[in-house]
Design a protein around this motif. Structure first.
Motif, short mmCIF file in Angstrom:
data_model
loop_
_atom_site.label_atom_id
_atom_site.label_comp_id
_atom_site.label_asym_id
_atom_site.label_seq_id
_atom_site.Cartn_x
_atom_site.Cartn_y
_atom_site.Cartn_z
N HIS A 80 0.85 -1.19 0.00
CA HIS A 80 0.00 0.00 0.00
C HIS A 80 0.89 1.24 0.00
O HIS A 80 2.10 1.15 0.18
CB HIS A 80 -0.93 0.00 1.22
CG HIS A 80 -0.21 0.13 2.53
ND1 HIS A 80 0.48 -0.92 3.12
CD2 HIS A 80 -0.04 1.19 3.35
CE1 HIS A 80 1.02 -0.51 4.25
NE2 HIS A 80 0.73 0.76 4.42
N ALA A 81 0.25 2.39 -0.18
CA ALA A 81 0.97 3.66 -0.11
C ALA A 81 0.37 4.50 1.00
O ALA A 81 -0.83 4.45 1.25
CB ALA A 81 0.88 4.40 -1.45
N VAL A 128 4.53 7.34 0.39
CA VAL A 128 5.56 6.31 0.54
C VAL A 128 4.95 4.96 0.18
O VAL A 128 3.86 4.62 0.62
CB VAL A 128 6.10 6.28 1.99
CG1 VAL A 128 7.11 5.15 2.17
CG2 VAL A 128 6.71 7.61 2.37
N ALA A 129 5.66 4.19 -0.65
CA ALA A 129 5.20 2.85 -1.03
C ALA A 129 5.69 1.84 0.00
O ALA A 129 6.85 1.87 0.41
CB ALA A 129 5.72 2.49 -2.41
N SER A 186 7.11 -6.93 6.46
CA SER A 186 7.57 -5.72 5.76
C SER A 186 8.94 -5.95 5.13
O SER A 186 9.82 -6.58 5.71
CB SER A 186 7.64 -4.55 6.74
OG SER A 186 8.22 -3.43 6.12
N TRP A 187 9.12 -5.41 3.95
CA TRP A 187 10.37 -5.51 3.21
C TRP A 187 11.49 -4.74 3.89
O TRP A 187 12.63 -5.15 3.90
CB TRP A 187 10.13 -5.01 1.79
CG TRP A 187 11.26 -4.31 1.11
CD1 TRP A 187 11.34 -2.99 0.82
CD2 TRP A 187 12.48 -4.89 0.64
NE1 TRP A 187 12.53 -2.70 0.19
CE2 TRP A 187 13.25 -3.86 0.07
CE3 TRP A 187 13.01 -6.17 0.64
CZ2 TRP A 187 14.50 -4.07 -0.50
CZ3 TRP A 187 14.25 -6.38 0.07
CH2 TRP A 187 14.98 -5.34 -0.48
N LEU A 231 8.18 0.09 -9.62
CA LEU A 231 7.08 0.98 -9.30
C LEU A 231 5.96 0.19 -8.67
O LEU A 231 5.75 -0.99 -8.99
CB LEU A 231 6.58 1.67 -10.57
CG LEU A 231 7.56 2.65 -11.20
CD1 LEU A 231 7.00 3.16 -12.52
CD2 LEU A 231 7.85 3.81 -10.28
N PRO A 232 5.21 0.82 -7.77
CA PRO A 232 4.17 0.08 -7.03
C PRO A 232 2.99 -0.32 -7.90
O PRO A 232 1.97 0.32 -7.91
CB PRO A 232 3.77 1.05 -5.93
CG PRO A 232 4.14 2.39 -6.43
CD PRO A 232 5.32 2.19 -7.32
N VAL A 233 3.18 -1.39 -8.65
CA VAL A 233 2.10 -1.99 -9.43
C VAL A 233 1.72 -3.26 -8.69
O VAL A 233 2.58 -4.11 -8.45
CB VAL A 233 2.57 -2.31 -10.87
CG1 VAL A 233 1.46 -2.99 -11.65
CG2 VAL A 233 3.02 -1.04 -11.56
N PRO A 234 0.47 -3.41 -8.29
CA PRO A 234 0.10 -4.56 -7.46
C PRO A 234 0.50 -5.91 -8.03
O PRO A 234 0.75 -6.85 -7.30
CB PRO A 234 -1.42 -4.45 -7.36
CG PRO A 234 -1.70 -3.00 -7.54
CD PRO A 234 -0.65 -2.50 -8.51
N LEU A 235 0.60 -6.05 -9.36
CA LEU A 235 0.92 -7.35 -9.94
C LEU A 235 2.41 -7.66 -9.95
O LEU A 235 2.80 -8.79 -10.15
CB LEU A 235 0.37 -7.43 -11.37
CG LEU A 235 -1.14 -7.28 -11.48
CD1 LEU A 235 -1.58 -7.32 -12.94
CD2 LEU A 235 -1.86 -8.35 -10.69
#
Length: 193
Positions: free
Chosen positions: A14-15, A19-20, A29-30, A68-72
């Motif tokens: 999520h953002a 922040v991603a 968490s990463w 980039l924060p793309v869900p897939l």
């Protein structure tokens, strides 16, 4: 190449406040995991859908960028004892995949090379067309200079040569050179003497 650490299935979570946030396959968490990576060993980012190596990093692991924060998008982060490339620039010039725990260089298909050559030709044809258009206008209006007429002919010849390029021979294509205005001016000046 020996794998030191393998963080699996990291995906965008999520953002928040611009922040991603990313989590691994266990929902952890990463960021705490990233902070435990060594700063003197290479880090390789692998797109898990295609197994393509999409990025690499050497240095402060807190600066590792994920896609980039793309869900897939799902990536694995692998830290190894050494880079599996002869130079870090090589990753951008060749195709690499992560298969069965190894980094493997793959060949680009002939179809992909032909497609790249056709795109290159289209781009070059557009540049030629953009150069020809105002020169042709000057000729049509009977206001063209000797240099403009010579440039028009040179650009038209270049465009014809581009259309004759056999893209099926990719990657072994010898592209024609764009017209050189300075060279044409010199030729015109020599003829006028």
């Amino acid at each position: 190449m020996e794998i030191i650490k393998h963080i699996k299935s990291i995906r965008f979570s999520h953002a928040e406040n611009g922040v991603a946030f990313y989590k691994d396959e266990n929902g952890d968490s990463w960021y705490p995991q990233r902070d435990k990576l060594a700063d003197d060993k290479p880090i390789i980012i692998v797109d898990m859908e295609t197994n393509n190596i999409v990025s690499y990093w050497l240095g402060d692991p807190t600066r590792v960028g994920l896609p980039l924060p793309v869900p897939l998008n799902v990536v694995d982060v692998i830290q190894a004892d050494e880079f599996p490339f002869s130079s870090v620039d090589e990753i951008y010039q060749d195709n690499y995949k992560f298969i069965d725990g190894q980094v493997v260089k793959t060949e680009t298909s002939h179809e992909a090379l032909v497609e790249q050559a056709e795109a290159e030709r289209s781009l070059r044809l557009k540049v030629a067309g953009d150069a020809i258009s105002p020169l042709q206008d000057a000729v049509d209006l009977d206001i063209a200079t000797d240099i403009e007429i010579a440039m028009l002919n040179a650009w038209k010849k270049y465009r014809v040569l581009l259309n004759r390029v056999d893209t099926e021979t990719a990657p072994d294509i010898s592209w024609p050179n764009e017209p050189d205005k300075e060279e044409i001016v010199k030729i015109i000046e020599m003829k006028s003497k």
